[in-house]
Design a protein around this motif. Structure first.
Motif: not given
Length: 322
Positions: A80-88, A169-172, A176-177
């Motif tokens: 996805f090329g985004v920064v991930w926080s907590r994930s489960r 990110t802006a690209a993400f 999505v939209n």
């Protein structure tokens, strides 16, 4: 993070067979109880502070050994090329559910949650702000968890979702939209042993004192969301006074930041201001709710701002007290 509608389905399809095989290979000790002790809810921690067995959201996030043991799932996140926080991985036992709630605490002000179902059944239903969807296996969804939502698993088997938090990110967000193409044209995301996408993880190092600009941003957002539960002259007057109180608090917080900085040397003064602010807000907040999720204004204020204005844990760590 508030979105323009409850659900967004992304035009992506992941390899369900491989996802299920990686999850099935996890040992029983990988699964832990839900941090809120919700019945029938359990999880595998994938990205956590330091890659450890914790449900925290602050610090340098890193993959856990469980995620390292699942190369396709890790590759799916990295792609996805985004920064991930907590994930489960989140598991619902047969007949269990996630109680209705809205994620209005500080963590969620700038983050959303991506869902990729690994194992699911047609009887599993996700409710958000009056809309209901079934998230199919291998699909990818983003939903507005600022709105009230709940999940029900009326199937005879376990439901398991990959659940990952990001600001995007802006690209993400363009992705999505965008209007999705027909499902037959959706991109199939298979295992690629040659892929070299780095897994980007968040560094959430808070200052001891929340900077004045961030306080202003949060409270301006809160003021825009305020609504009257009952439109009476008394409630309208309290709404006006509540708004004025928010504005005054930002001025006073900014002055303390200018005088002391944000490293925590004068934490007691900031705490005193926050406490006085909370006491003044309580008698004004009755009858004031949030337009999006119907939560009381004081509840949102507590969860979004007051609990995070002074980070005493960060202060103790910097002073070597913990």
């Amino acid at each position: 993070m508030r979105l323009s509608r409850p659900f967004f389905q992304l035009p992506l399809l992941f390899d369900v067979t491989r996802l299920q095989a990686e999850v099935a290979a996890l040992p029983p000790e990988a699964w832990v109880a839900h941090p809120d002790q919700a019945p029938g809810n359990s999880a595998v921690r994938l990205i956590t502070p330091g890659g450890g067995e914790t449900d925290g959201v602050q610090g340098r996030m890193a993959p856990t050994p469980w995620l390292e043991a699942m190369p396709y799932l890790k590759q799916a996140l990295a792609g996805f090329g985004v920064v991930w926080s907590r994930s489960r991985l989140m598991r619902l036992a047969p007949g269990a559910g996630v109680p209705e709630h809205a994620d209005i605490n500080y963590h969620w002000h700038t983050r959303v949650r991506l869902h990729i179902p690994v194992q699911t059944w047609p009887e599993v239903r996700f409710h958000c702000d009056g809309e209901v969807v079934h998230m199919g296996p291998g699909e990818a969804w983003v939903f507005d968890n600022w709105r009230r939502h709940h999940v029900e698993n009326k199937a005879g088997g376990e439901r398991i979702h990959l659940v990952a938090d990001t600001t995007g990110t802006a690209a993400f967000w363009r992705f999505v939209n965008a209007s999705p193409p027909p499902r037959a044209q959706w991109r199939k995301v298979g295992w690629d042993p040659a892929a070299r996408h780095p897994l980007l993880t968040e560094v959430n190092d808070r200052t001891v004192i929340m900077p004045a600009a961030e306080v202003q941003w949060l409270l301006d957002d809160l003021r825009e969301e305020l609504a009257l539960a009952v439109d009476t002259p008394d409630v309208r007057q309290r709404a006006a006074l509540f708004s004025q109180l928010l504005e005054s608090f930002v001025f006073d917080w900014r002055q303390l930041c200018a005088l002391h900085g944000v490293n925590g040397r004068a934490a007691a003064e900031f705490q005193h201001l926050a406490g006085a602010f909370g006491q003044a807000a309580r008698p004004l907040a009755e009858g004031l709710v949030m337009r999006t999720n119907g939560a009381g204004a004081l509840l949102v204020l507590d969860k979004r701002v007051l609990q995070h204005l002074v980070d005493l844990d960060a202060a103790r760590q910097r002073e070597g007290l913990s």
